[in-house]
Design a protein around this motif. Structure first.
Motif, PDB file in Angstrom:
ATOM      1  N   ALA A 148       0.841  -1.199   0.000  1.00 29.75           N
ATOM      2  CA  ALA A 148       0.000   0.000   0.000  1.00 29.75           C
ATOM      3  C   ALA A 148       0.878   1.251   0.000  1.00 29.75           C
ATOM      4  O   ALA A 148       0.563   2.244  -0.662  1.00 29.75           O
ATOM      5  N   GLY A 149       1.991   1.206   0.725  1.00 29.18           N
ATOM      6  CA  GLY A 149       2.907   2.340   0.755  1.00 29.18           C
ATOM      7  C   GLY A 149       3.492   2.635  -0.610  1.00 29.18           C
ATOM      8  O   GLY A 149       3.689   3.809  -0.974  1.00 29.18           O
ATOM      9  N   SER A 150       3.759   1.590  -1.385  1.00 27.66           N
ATOM     10  CA  SER A 150       4.288   1.788  -2.735  1.00 27.66           C
ATOM     11  C   SER A 150       3.272   2.504  -3.615  1.00 27.66           C
ATOM     12  O   SER A 150       3.605   3.453  -4.329  1.00 27.66           O
ATOM     13  N   ALA A 151       2.024   2.060  -3.563  1.00 24.55           N
ATOM     14  CA  ALA A 151       0.978   2.688  -4.375  1.00 24.55           C
ATOM     15  C   ALA A 151       0.690   4.112  -3.920  1.00 24.55           C
ATOM     16  O   ALA A 151       0.553   5.030  -4.738  1.00 24.55           O
ATOM     17  N   ILE A 152       0.618   4.311  -2.603  1.00 25.17           N
ATOM     18  CA  ILE A 152       0.333   5.650  -2.085  1.00 25.17           C
ATOM     19  C   ILE A 152       1.479   6.609  -2.404  1.00 25.17           C
ATOM     20  O   ILE A 152       1.262   7.785  -2.706  1.00 25.17           O
ATOM     21  N   GLY A 153       2.708   6.118  -2.360  1.00 31.31           N
ATOM     22  CA  GLY A 153       3.851   6.944  -2.720  1.00 31.31           C
ATOM     23  C   GLY A 153       3.772   7.416  -4.162  1.00 31.31           C
ATOM     24  O   GLY A 153       4.070   8.578  -4.472  1.00 31.31           O
ATOM     25  N   THR A 154       3.346   6.510  -5.054  1.00 26.69           N
ATOM     26  CA  THR A 154       3.181   6.876  -6.462  1.00 26.69           C
ATOM     27  C   THR A 154       2.111   7.944  -6.625  1.00 26.69           C
ATOM     28  O   THR A 154       2.303   8.944  -7.342  1.00 26.69           O
ATOM     29  N   LEU A 155       0.981   7.760  -5.955  1.00 30.58           N
ATOM     30  CA  LEU A 155      -0.109   8.729  -6.060  1.00 30.58           C
ATOM     31  C   LEU A 155       0.290  10.077  -5.464  1.00 30.58           C
ATOM     32  O   LEU A 155      -0.063  11.137  -6.012  1.00 30.58           O
ATOM     33  N   ALA A 156       1.025  10.058  -4.364  1.00 32.33           N
ATOM     34  CA  ALA A 156       1.468  11.309  -3.740  1.00 32.33           C
ATOM     35  C   ALA A 156       2.398  12.086  -4.660  1.00 32.33           C
ATOM     36  O   ALA A 156       2.299  13.315  -4.792  1.00 32.33           O
ATOM     37  N   ALA A 157       3.307  11.376  -5.330  1.00 29.55           N
ATOM     38  CA  ALA A 157       4.224  12.035  -6.266  1.00 29.55           C
ATOM     39  C   ALA A 157       3.474  12.604  -7.462  1.00 29.55           C
ATOM     40  O   ALA A 157       3.780  13.711  -7.943  1.00 29.55           O
ATOM     41  N   GLN A 158       2.489  11.858  -7.960  1.00 28.51           N
ATOM     42  CA  GLN A 158       1.684  12.357  -9.076  1.00 28.51           C
ATOM     43  C   GLN A 158       0.889  13.592  -8.671  1.00 28.51           C
ATOM     44  O   GLN A 158       0.764  14.552  -9.454  1.00 28.51           O
ATOM     45  N   ALA A 159       0.349  13.595  -7.454  1.00 29.97           N
ATOM     46  CA  ALA A 159      -0.393  14.760  -6.971  1.00 29.97           C
ATOM     47  C   ALA A 159       0.526  15.980  -6.874  1.00 29.97           C
ATOM     48  O   ALA A 159       0.130  17.102  -7.224  1.00 29.97           O
ATOM     49  N   LEU A 160       1.749  15.753  -6.422  1.00 25.94           N
ATOM     50  CA  LEU A 160       2.726  16.847  -6.330  1.00 25.94           C
ATOM     51  C   LEU A 160       3.025  17.421  -7.708  1.00 25.94           C
ATOM     52  O   LEU A 160       3.088  18.646  -7.889  1.00 25.94           O
ATOM     53  N   ALA A 161       3.192  16.543  -8.690  1.00 24.77           N
ATOM     54  CA  ALA A 161       3.453  16.998 -10.058  1.00 24.77           C
ATOM     55  C   ALA A 161       2.269  17.776 -10.609  1.00 24.77           C
ATOM     56  O   ALA A 161       2.440  18.796 -11.295  1.00 24.77           O
ATOM     57  N   LEU A 162       1.067  17.304 -10.323  1.00 29.17           N
ATOM     58  CA  LEU A 162      -0.123  17.977 -10.816  1.00 29.17           C
ATOM     59  C   LEU A 162      -0.247  19.382 -10.225  1.00 29.17           C
ATOM     60  O   LEU A 162      -0.627  20.331 -10.930  1.00 29.17           O
ATOM     61  N   VAL A 163       0.101  19.531  -8.964  1.00 26.60           N
ATOM     62  CA  VAL A 163       0.093  20.846  -8.334  1.00 26.60           C
ATOM     63  C   VAL A 163       1.072  21.785  -9.058  1.00 26.60           C
ATOM     64  O   VAL A 163       0.751  22.948  -9.338  1.00 26.60           O
ATOM     65  N   ALA A 164       2.257  21.260  -9.390  1.00 28.64           N
ATOM     66  CA  ALA A 164       3.253  22.070 -10.093  1.00 28.64           C
ATOM     67  C   ALA A 164       2.735  22.523 -11.458  1.00 28.64           C
ATOM     68  O   ALA A 164       2.923  23.684 -11.857  1.00 28.64           O
ATOM     69  N   VAL A 165       2.055  21.627 -12.172  1.00 27.85           N
ATOM     70  CA  VAL A 165       1.517  21.974 -13.484  1.00 27.85           C
ATOM     71  C   VAL A 165       0.392  23.001 -13.353  1.00 27.85           C
ATOM     72  O   VAL A 165       0.300  23.948 -14.144  1.00 27.85           O
ATOM     73  N   VAL A 166      -0.476  22.806 -12.357  1.00 25.15           N
ATOM     74  CA  VAL A 166      -1.575  23.755 -12.147  1.00 25.15           C
ATOM     75  C   VAL A 166      -1.030  25.153 -11.868  1.00 25.15           C
ATOM     76  O   VAL A 166      -1.519  26.151 -12.414  1.00 25.15           O
ATOM     77  N   VAL A 167      -0.009  25.247 -11.024  1.00 26.62           N
ATOM     78  CA  VAL A 167       0.605  26.546 -10.727  1.00 26.62           C
ATOM     79  C   VAL A 167       1.153  27.167 -12.002  1.00 26.62           C
ATOM     80  O   VAL A 167       0.995  28.379 -12.251  1.00 26.62           O
ATOM     81  N   LEU A 168       1.819  26.344 -12.842  1.00 24.21           N
ATOM     82  CA  LEU A 168       2.370  26.850 -14.100  1.00 24.21           C
ATOM     83  C   LEU A 168       1.266  27.351 -15.018  1.00 24.21           C
ATOM     84  O   LEU A 168       1.381  28.430 -15.620  1.00 24.21           O
ATOM     85  N   ARG A 169       0.182  26.602 -15.133  1.00 26.40           N
ATOM     86  CA  ARG A 169      -0.929  27.014 -15.990  1.00 26.40           C
ATOM     87  C   ARG A 169      -1.568  28.307 -15.485  1.00 26.40           C
ATOM     88  O   ARG A 169      -1.888  29.202 -16.267  1.00 26.40           O
ATOM     89  N   LEU A 170      -1.781  28.411 -14.181  1.00 27.55           N
ATOM     90  CA  LEU A 170      -2.418  29.594 -13.617  1.00 27.55           C
ATOM     91  C   LEU A 170      -1.537  30.833 -13.728  1.00 27.55           C
ATOM     92  O   LEU A 170      -2.033  31.960 -13.691  1.00 27.55           O
ATOM     93  N   SER A 171      -0.220  30.615 -13.897  1.00 27.62           N
ATOM     94  CA  SER A 171       0.686  31.755 -14.002  1.00 27.62           C
ATOM     95  C   SER A 171       0.546  32.477 -15.338  1.00 27.62           C
ATOM     96  O   SER A 171       1.018  33.606 -15.494  1.00 27.62           O
ATOM     97  N   GLY A 172      -0.075  31.815 -16.314  1.00 29.81           N
ATOM     98  CA  GLY A 172      -0.247  32.427 -17.623  1.00 29.81           C
ATOM     99  C   GLY A 172       0.971  32.363 -18.509  1.00 29.81           C
ATOM    100  O   GLY A 172       1.022  33.038 -19.544  1.00 29.81           O
ATOM    101  N   ARG A 173       1.983  31.576 -18.145  1.00 33.36           N
ATOM    102  CA  ARG A 173       3.212  31.517 -18.924  1.00 33.36           C
ATOM    103  C   ARG A 173       3.192  30.414 -19.988  1.00 33.36           C
ATOM    104  O   ARG A 173       4.216  30.127 -20.599  1.00 33.36           O
TER     105      ARG A 173
END
Length: 466
Positions: A200-225
């Motif tokens: 379960a830790g392996s799967a949750i770790g993968t999902l946590a990393a993907q969520a972190l990446a998605l946050v980074a992309v959302v910030v980039l998109r909202l920046s208008g760049r």
């Protein structure tokens, strides 16, 4: 005032020594592939060392479902990328924005369908594959259920990654990919090694990393760049690009589907021919597959580099450079294959010991790796040739070379060879398929040479003065 030139920037692929250009192009791609491959190895080491061989067996048991998830994500994102890139190139910003949003809606629907499939048949399939081992089935179900019900994250990351690449931001995409991989390793160490959450830790770790990446992309998109916004009104229905997205994404996803089907075939055959040692052999195969994945990913980097240089020079009709690039790619791949085959022949045991301390599992894994890579020297040249034909626009020839091994040879031989060689025939299917591909490649080159006049079916003779 600084003067700016109206001259277009020179294409770096069309001039300069071919070999240095090839390695300069391949190096960063190979590095990214190695970082991605590192995660597959480290994750397996965490599971093997801190949980045990049965955890590796559980994760391997559901690998076909995991690859099917990847194939579906690739189906949507790669199909979208083709549409989005052409619309951006044509100056159709609203159309490009619509393509991304249409793919996002399609991805969410696909994720829901995958969840429904798992609820309807996934658990029963896992119980059957586990051979009635309730504990093994429970671990496997926990792992894949978390990934499937968290699959919207993977779909969104795939779409946003291919969108960034199509927008001309491959560096941003690569940086996010590396950070996600490193974060995944960190999360998995905490969840598996420190907190003892097991699979379960392996799967949750993968999902946590993907969520972190998605946050980074959302910030980039909202920046208008970026040309593409996170979401905006386009005046087009969300279903407008679904059909084209699926049609264009299918070829890219077929390779991943092939891996899924091949792994499923191996699991079924192991269940039949190694019923007494089923969990041991599945764990051993799990270790072998992680090692093989790590070795295979750099080949993709070599292939992508060759495609980029060949495609530009072939398009410019500078056939002498595209021919030389192919030679460099083939020789590099041949040398890499020899190195990988030698390393696995001589050091398969010590490498397998990195994952577990069980002597039987180590011995079985080393045995599997040595057989599977017995003709590995053939793999890279065939892959480079498939990429070459894709780069010059010969889709049928490229498809025969890239998909033929899996669908024409490997899957049938996984089921047929055990009747002649017992359980060892399962592993012999891989080198047998590699050797059989030499015949298929020779046939493809012969037909291509007959139709185009290309020397040896691959080297084009006409040259253009640029």
């Amino acid at each position: 005032m600084m003067e700016t030139s109206s001259e277009p920037r020179a294409n770096p692929y069309l001039s300069g020594p071919t070999a240095p250009l090839f390695f300069k192009t391949a190096a960063p791609i190979v590095l990214l592939m190695l970082v991605s491959g590192l995660f597959t190895v480290v994750d397996a080491i965490f599971l093997g060392v801190y949980v045990g061989p049965r955890a590796l067996a559980a994760v391997t048991l559901v690998f076909p479902l995991f690859m099917a998830l990847n194939a579906l994500a690739t189906l949507v994102s790669s199909g979208m990328a083709s549409i989005l890139a052409r619309r951006l190139g044509a100056g159709d910003h609203a159309g490009a924005q619509s393509a991304m949003q249409s793919a996002t809606a399609l991805a969410m629907l696909t994720a829901l369908g995958l969840m429904a499939f798992y609820l309807a048949a996934g658990r029963l399939l896992i119980v059957w594959l586990s051979g009635g081992d309730a504990a093994l089935a429970a671990m496997a179900s926990t792992y894949i259920a978390l990934l499937i019900f968290g699959s919207p994250l993977q779909f969104l990351i795939s779409i946003q990654g291919d969108t960034l690449r199509s927008e001309g931001r491959p560096g941003t995409m690569a940086l996010i990919g590396v950070l996600v991989t490193l974060a995944n390793v960190g999360f998995n160490f905490v969840f598996i090694a420190l907190w003892g959450w097991g699979v379960a830790g392996s799967a949750i770790g993968t999902l946590a990393a993907q969520a972190l990446a998605l946050v980074a992309v959302v910030v980039l998109r909202l920046s208008g760049r970026t040309p593409i916004r996170l979401w905006e009104r386009t005046g087009k229905p969300l279903t407008e690009a679904w059909r084209r997205t699926l049609a264009l994404g299918l070829p890219s996803s077929l390779s991943l589907i092939g891996i899924s089907l091949s792994t499923a075939s191996i699991l079924v055959s192991v269940k039949v021919w190694f019923s007494a040692d089923y969990d041991l052999m599945i764990a051993a195969y799990g270790i072998a597959s992680r090692l093989l994945t790590f070795a295979f990913l750099p080949l993709m980097g070599l292939n992508f580099a060759c495609q980029s240089i060949v495609g530009n020079n072939y398009g410019a009709a500078i056939y002498e450079r595209s021919n030389r690039t192919l030679v460099v790619g083939l020789l590099t791949g041949l040398c890499y294959g020899l190195v990988v085959q030698s390393v696995f022949l001589l050091a398969a045991g010590p490498l397998a010991a990195l994952f577990v301390d069980d002597a039987e599992t180590i011995a079985a894994s080393a045995h599997i790796v040595r057989i599977i890579t017995a003709a590995y020297v053939v793999v890279a040249p065939v892959m480079v040739l498939a990429g070459y034909f894709q780069a010059i626009g010969k889709a049928v020839s490229a498809g025969m070379m890239s998909l033929g091994r899996t669908y024409f040879f490997n899957i049938p031989l996984i089921f047929l060879l055990p009747f002649m060689f017992g359980g060892q025939g399962i592993w012999m299917a891989a080198p047998s398929s590699d050797l059989a591909m030499l015949v298929l490649v020779a046939a493809v080159l012969w037909f291509h040479g007959r139709r185009t006049g290309a020397r040896w079916g691959m080297f084009h003779r006409e040259e253009a003065v640029v």
